[in-house]
Scaffold this motif. Sequence first.
Motif, mmCIF file in Angstrom:
data_model
loop_
_atom_site.group_PDB
_atom_site.id
_atom_site.type_symbol
_atom_site.label_atom_id
_atom_site.label_comp_id
_atom_site.label_asym_id
_atom_site.label_seq_id
_atom_site.Cartn_x
_atom_site.Cartn_y
_atom_site.Cartn_z
ATOM 1 N N ALA A 4 0.919 -1.129 0.093
ATOM 2 C CA ALA A 4 0.232 0.142 -0.110
ATOM 3 C C ALA A 4 0.896 1.288 0.180
ATOM 4 N N LEU A 5 0.612 2.219 -0.809
ATOM 5 C CA LEU A 5 1.615 3.374 -1.106
ATOM 6 C C LEU A 5 1.084 4.483 -0.486
ATOM 7 N N ASN A 6 2.159 5.330 -0.157
ATOM 8 C CA ASN A 6 1.587 6.919 -0.030
ATOM 9 C C ASN A 6 1.144 7.654 -1.244
ATOM 10 N N THR A 7 0.432 8.667 -0.962
ATOM 11 C CA THR A 7 0.106 9.376 -2.157
ATOM 12 C C THR A 7 1.352 10.251 -2.711
ATOM 13 N N SER A 8 1.154 10.655 -3.999
ATOM 14 C CA SER A 8 2.287 11.336 -4.475
ATOM 15 C C SER A 8 1.694 12.433 -5.090
ATOM 16 N N GLY A 9 1.934 13.704 -4.368
ATOM 17 C CA GLY A 9 1.523 15.215 -4.766
ATOM 18 C C GLY A 9 0.128 14.996 -4.474
ATOM 19 N N GLY A 10 -0.414 14.506 -3.377
ATOM 20 C CA GLY A 10 -1.704 14.448 -3.018
ATOM 21 C C GLY A 10 -2.745 13.601 -3.688
ATOM 22 N N ARG A 11 -2.153 12.848 -4.545
ATOM 23 C CA ARG A 11 -2.867 11.739 -5.543
ATOM 24 C C ARG A 11 -2.564 10.471 -5.189
ATOM 25 N N HIS A 12 -3.751 9.917 -5.365
ATOM 26 C CA HIS A 12 -3.815 8.088 -5.155
ATOM 27 C C HIS A 12 -2.926 7.908 -6.502
ATOM 28 N N LEU A 13 -2.339 6.594 -6.207
ATOM 29 C CA LEU A 13 -1.654 5.934 -7.462
ATOM 30 C C LEU A 13 -2.825 5.622 -8.709
ATOM 31 N N THR A 14 -3.837 4.808 -8.287
ATOM 32 C CA THR A 14 -4.808 4.496 -9.425
ATOM 33 C C THR A 14 -5.412 5.586 -9.786
ATOM 34 N N ASP A 15 -5.637 6.857 -9.089
ATOM 35 C CA ASP A 15 -6.350 8.084 -9.759
ATOM 36 C C ASP A 15 -5.354 8.469 -10.935
ATOM 37 N N VAL A 16 -4.044 8.376 -10.734
ATOM 38 C CA VAL A 16 -2.914 8.818 -11.761
ATOM 39 C C VAL A 16 -2.968 7.915 -12.925
ATOM 40 N N VAL A 17 -2.947 6.704 -12.846
ATOM 41 C CA VAL A 17 -2.534 5.708 -13.825
ATOM 42 C C VAL A 17 -3.282 4.684 -13.876
ATOM 43 N N GLY A 18 -4.630 4.604 -13.229
ATOM 44 C CA GLY A 18 -5.602 3.595 -13.603
ATOM 45 C C GLY A 18 -5.425 2.255 -12.719
ATOM 46 N N ALA A 19 -6.020 1.198 -12.961
ATOM 47 C CA ALA A 19 -5.744 0.110 -12.299
ATOM 48 C C ALA A 19 -6.151 -1.159 -12.976
ATOM 49 N N GLN A 20 -5.433 -2.267 -12.968
ATOM 50 C CA GLN A 20 -5.519 -3.354 -13.387
ATOM 51 C C GLN A 20 -6.702 -4.233 -12.549
ATOM 52 N N GLU A 21 -7.458 -5.198 -13.126
ATOM 53 C CA GLU A 21 -8.549 -5.820 -12.177
ATOM 54 C C GLU A 21 -7.615 -6.901 -11.624
ATOM 55 N N ILE A 22 -8.004 -7.392 -10.788
ATOM 56 C CA ILE A 22 -7.435 -8.597 -9.997
ATOM 57 C C ILE A 22 -8.641 -9.596 -9.360
ATOM 58 N N SER A 23 -8.570 -10.838 -9.700
ATOM 59 C CA SER A 23 -9.345 -11.779 -9.067
ATOM 60 C C SER A 23 -8.724 -13.029 -8.617
ATOM 61 N N PHE A 24 -9.546 -13.758 -7.710
ATOM 62 C CA PHE A 24 -9.138 -15.088 -7.103
ATOM 63 C C PHE A 24 -9.932 -16.273 -7.383
ATOM 64 N N ASP A 25 -9.324 -17.572 -7.162
ATOM 65 C CA ASP A 25 -9.881 -18.692 -7.136
ATOM 66 C C ASP A 25 -10.209 -19.061 -8.610
ATOM 67 N N ALA A 26 -9.616 -18.534 -9.555
ATOM 68 C CA ALA A 26 -9.995 -18.643 -11.140
ATOM 69 C C ALA A 26 -9.575 -20.023 -11.475
ATOM 70 N N SER A 27 -10.183 -20.714 -12.508
ATOM 71 C CA SER A 27 -9.919 -21.949 -12.984
ATOM 72 C C SER A 27 -8.530 -22.179 -13.381
ATOM 73 N N ARG A 28 -8.039 -23.214 -13.159
ATOM 74 C CA ARG A 28 -6.461 -23.620 -13.751
ATOM 75 C C ARG A 28 -6.621 -23.838 -15.203
ATOM 76 N N GLY A 29 -5.442 -23.898 -15.656
ATOM 77 C CA GLY A 29 -5.330 -24.631 -16.988
ATOM 78 C C GLY A 29 -5.421 -23.530 -18.198
ATOM 79 N N ARG A 30 -5.630 -22.373 -17.777
ATOM 80 C CA ARG A 30 -5.876 -21.285 -18.895
ATOM 81 C C ARG A 30 -4.672 -20.597 -19.257
ATOM 82 N N HIS A 31 -4.445 -20.184 -20.729
ATOM 83 C CA HIS A 31 -3.296 -19.557 -21.248
ATOM 84 C C HIS A 31 -3.140 -18.159 -20.611
ATOM 85 N N ALA A 32 -1.879 -18.024 -20.301
ATOM 86 C CA ALA A 32 -1.610 -16.693 -19.523
ATOM 87 C C ALA A 32 -0.199 -16.182 -20.079
#
Length: 234
Positions: free
Chosen positions: A199-227
């Motif tokens: 977890a990061l500190n803000t930079s110039g008063g701005r949150h990280l994902t407000d500046v660059v966006g964010a990738q989605e994250i998920s858990f317990d996905a099925s195995r064997g998928r191409h990545a």
Amino acid sequence: MRACLLLLAAAALLAGLAAGVPGAAGGPAPDVVQRPVTAQEQRRVLDYWTPERMARAVPADPLGAAAPVPVRLRALAWPGLIFPAVPHAVPLSAAARITGARWAARGAVTRTTGRVFLSMGGRDFFCSASAVRSSNRDLVVTAGHCVKDGPGAWAENWTFVPGYRDGHRPYGSFTARRMFVAGAWARTGDDDYDVGMVALNTSGGRHLTDVVGAQEISFDASRGRHAYGFGFPA
């Protein structure tokens, strides 16, 4: 198309971090270190990473080894792990070796992932990390050995530079506020749990994902998928 970061092992351990709440998924809470958050400390860390010091940093190797990381993706212990990130893309399989190519498509991939700079044992290293969606808007995921040297020391001077390229910091630098690793990594350096979140500190008063966006994250996905895995190669 937005990529998705899939963590297929120790999901219960880390899912709460994506919500900004350690241990919220019902599993054991990860080991945690509280980083100093004073303005003076943040400034000291930012001043530490001069362009010259960044250029001299070497790839972080797990468990304190001085040599660069072998030409393989240590995250292969996590089948299906996708780092939606930066210059090189490589296909993953259970026994894959790295043969990647430079990422040329730009887009969110180059904003949400960047280089991590850190110190351990009096030496300066670099790693990769990616910004992921979280309620605190300040969370990145990386390897455990980029946060803590297994059962050894925690990293110091930890800084994330999204979109880093050849010394340029197009979106600023973000210092660490709290660092998290799986307990099994902190206790024994178990490769199956070589994952960390910061977890990061803000930079110039701005949150990280407000500046660059964010990738989605998920858990317990099925195995064997191409990545594919993305990151700065050794």
